[in-house]
Design an enzyme around this catalytic site. Structure first.
Site, mmCIF file in Angstrom:
data_model
loop_
_atom_site.group_PDB
_atom_site.id
_atom_site.type_symbol
_atom_site.label_atom_id
_atom_site.label_comp_id
_atom_site.label_asym_id
_atom_site.label_seq_id
_atom_site.Cartn_x
_atom_site.Cartn_y
_atom_site.Cartn_z
ATOM 1 N N GLY A 50 15.637 1.894 13.596
ATOM 2 C CA GLY A 50 16.521 2.539 12.620
ATOM 3 C C GLY A 50 16.188 2.002 11.238
ATOM 4 O O GLY A 50 15.141 1.364 11.037
ATOM 5 N N GLU A 78 12.698 -7.885 14.743
ATOM 6 C CA GLU A 78 11.754 -7.694 13.613
ATOM 7 C C GLU A 78 10.383 -7.289 14.133
ATOM 8 O O GLU A 78 9.350 -7.727 13.617
ATOM 9 C CB GLU A 78 11.662 -8.973 12.771
ATOM 10 N N ALA A 79 10.366 -6.424 15.135
ATOM 11 C CA ALA A 79 9.107 -6.048 15.809
ATOM 12 C C ALA A 79 8.177 -5.261 14.900
ATOM 13 O O ALA A 79 6.989 -5.145 15.186
ATOM 14 C CB ALA A 79 9.410 -5.250 17.078
ATOM 15 N N GLN A 80 8.721 -4.749 13.785
ATOM 16 C CA GLN A 80 7.842 -4.058 12.834
ATOM 17 C C GLN A 80 6.757 -4.973 12.303
ATOM 18 O O GLN A 80 5.701 -4.532 11.878
ATOM 19 C CB GLN A 80 8.636 -3.460 11.666
HETATM 20 C C1 LIG Z 1 11.738 -1.575 3.991
HETATM 21 C C2 LIG Z 1 11.034 -2.902 4.108
HETATM 22 C C3 LIG Z 1 11.686 -4.012 4.615
HETATM 23 N N1 LIG Z 1 11.021 -5.204 4.714
HETATM 24 C C4 LIG Z 1 11.716 -6.379 5.246
HETATM 25 C C5 LIG Z 1 13.057 -6.656 4.638
HETATM 26 C C6 LIG Z 1 13.766 -7.413 5.742
HETATM 27 O O1 LIG Z 1 13.430 -8.779 5.648
HETATM 28 C C7 LIG Z 1 13.173 -6.809 7.018
HETATM 29 C C8 LIG Z 1 14.112 -5.843 7.704
HETATM 30 O O2 LIG Z 1 15.201 -6.565 8.169
HETATM 31 P P1 LIG Z 1 16.547 -5.874 8.767
HETATM 32 O O3 LIG Z 1 17.017 -6.878 9.769
HETATM 33 O O4 LIG Z 1 16.164 -4.562 9.362
HETATM 34 O O5 LIG Z 1 17.465 -5.724 7.600
HETATM 35 O O6 LIG Z 1 11.972 -6.119 6.637
HETATM 36 C C9 LIG Z 1 9.699 -5.334 4.338
HETATM 37 O O7 LIG Z 1 9.093 -6.434 4.463
HETATM 38 N N2 LIG Z 1 9.062 -4.247 3.840
HETATM 39 C C10 LIG Z 1 9.666 -3.025 3.691
HETATM 40 O O8 LIG Z 1 9.019 -2.057 3.226
#
Ligand SMILES: Cc1cn([C@H]2C[C@H](O)[C@@H](COP(=O)(O)O)O2)c(=O)[nH]c1=O
Ligand SMILES: Nc1ncnc2c1ncn2[C@@H]1O[C@H](COP(=O)(O)OP(=O)(O)O)[C@@H](O)[C@H]1O
Length: 218
Positions: A9, A87-89
């Site tokens: 999400g 934070e799996a992204q």
């Molecule tokens: C859009 C975006 C986000 N991030 C970072 C910012 C936060 O540290 C995390 C997301 O954490 P959350 O628990 O979902 O709030 O991702 C980023 O590094 N780059 C981006 O483009």
């Protein structure tokens, strides 16, 4: 049958909270899990929720090998029934492939949590690989809203209160409420609907335009 599930999400949609709830509920039924995260705002090796919950977690590094981590635990005599991966992204595609292999070859459930797209509306490499390999994709039910009231679908980055579309993909930060907008040297995030993300219109921009319009037609 074990599954690789990707809960995704926007920022601030309840992902870390759900990660903690998932581990809690599985542990309550005697399952033993390992919790992983990468770049949590609370600091290294922490998994935190904006609701105030925070636990120790294993920090994922560039060279983290999930297959090796799980088998080291099992060689030490510890059961591993599930993984919670927050934070799996930020995980590499190769690390996502390791998670999928654990599901397929060791029957471990893997629950991954992460944002879908970056501040330029582009998929993170880890999120993209999870979309390609996950058994299930679950979009978080918690509705985070754009300033206009529509459901927020994308994440905007602001610097000094102004929306930006250039910069590093990874910049750890938090969503800012309106009072933070415009803070000097401050990188923050704001969740927007697609329409307003594409228009580069944050809450602060909308307010400035409304004020300017009122000054023309008091
Ligand atoms: C859009 C975006 C986000 N991030 C970072 C910012 C936060 O540290 C995390 C997301 O954490 P959350 O628990 O979902 O709030 O991702 C980023 O590094 N780059 C981006 O483009
Ligand atoms: N004071 C509060 N009262 C109730 N819910 C809150 C409060 N603060 C935050 N939340 C909830 O927590 C959610 C963010 O949770 P979190 O797990 O940190 O999200 P994510 O990991 O997706 O960024 C918000 O969408 C909101 O629903």
């Amino acid at each position: 049958m074990a599954e690789l599930v990707f809960f995704t999400g926007t920022m601030d949609s309840g992902k870390s909270t759900l990660a903690l709830q998932t581990d809690h509920n599985y542990t309550a039924r005697g399952r033993r899990g390992l919790i992983f995260t990468r770049g949590d705002r609370a600091g290294v090796a922490r998994l935190s929720s904006r609701l105030g919950l925070e636990v120790h977690a294993r920090e994922v590094l560039d060279d983290t090998d999930f297959w090796a981590e799980v088998h080291a635990e099992r060689r030490a005599g510890h059961a591993v029934d599930h993984l919670v991966c927050d934070e799996a992204q930020f995980y590499s595609p190769r690390q996502v492939e390791q998670l999928a292999r654990l599901v397929d070859e060791t029957e471990i459930d893997v629950f991954a949590f992460g944002i879908t797209t970056d501040f330029r509306t582009r998929l993170f490499p880890g999120s993209a690989r999870l979309f390609e390999l996950a058994d299930r994709i679950e979009v978080l039910q918690v509705q985070s809203l754009c300033w206009c009231g529509a459901r927020a679908t994308h994440n905007a980055r602001t610097v000094d209160g102004v929306m930006v579309t250039e910069g590093d993909q990874v910049v750890i930060g938090d969503t800012a409420d309106d009072s933070d907008a415009g803070a000097t040297g401050d990188t923050a995030y704001e969740v927007l609907c697609r329409r307003h993300h594409m228009r580069h219109m944050t809450a602060a921009t909308a307010r400035r335009r409304s004020t300017a319009a009122e000054s023309l037609w008091p």
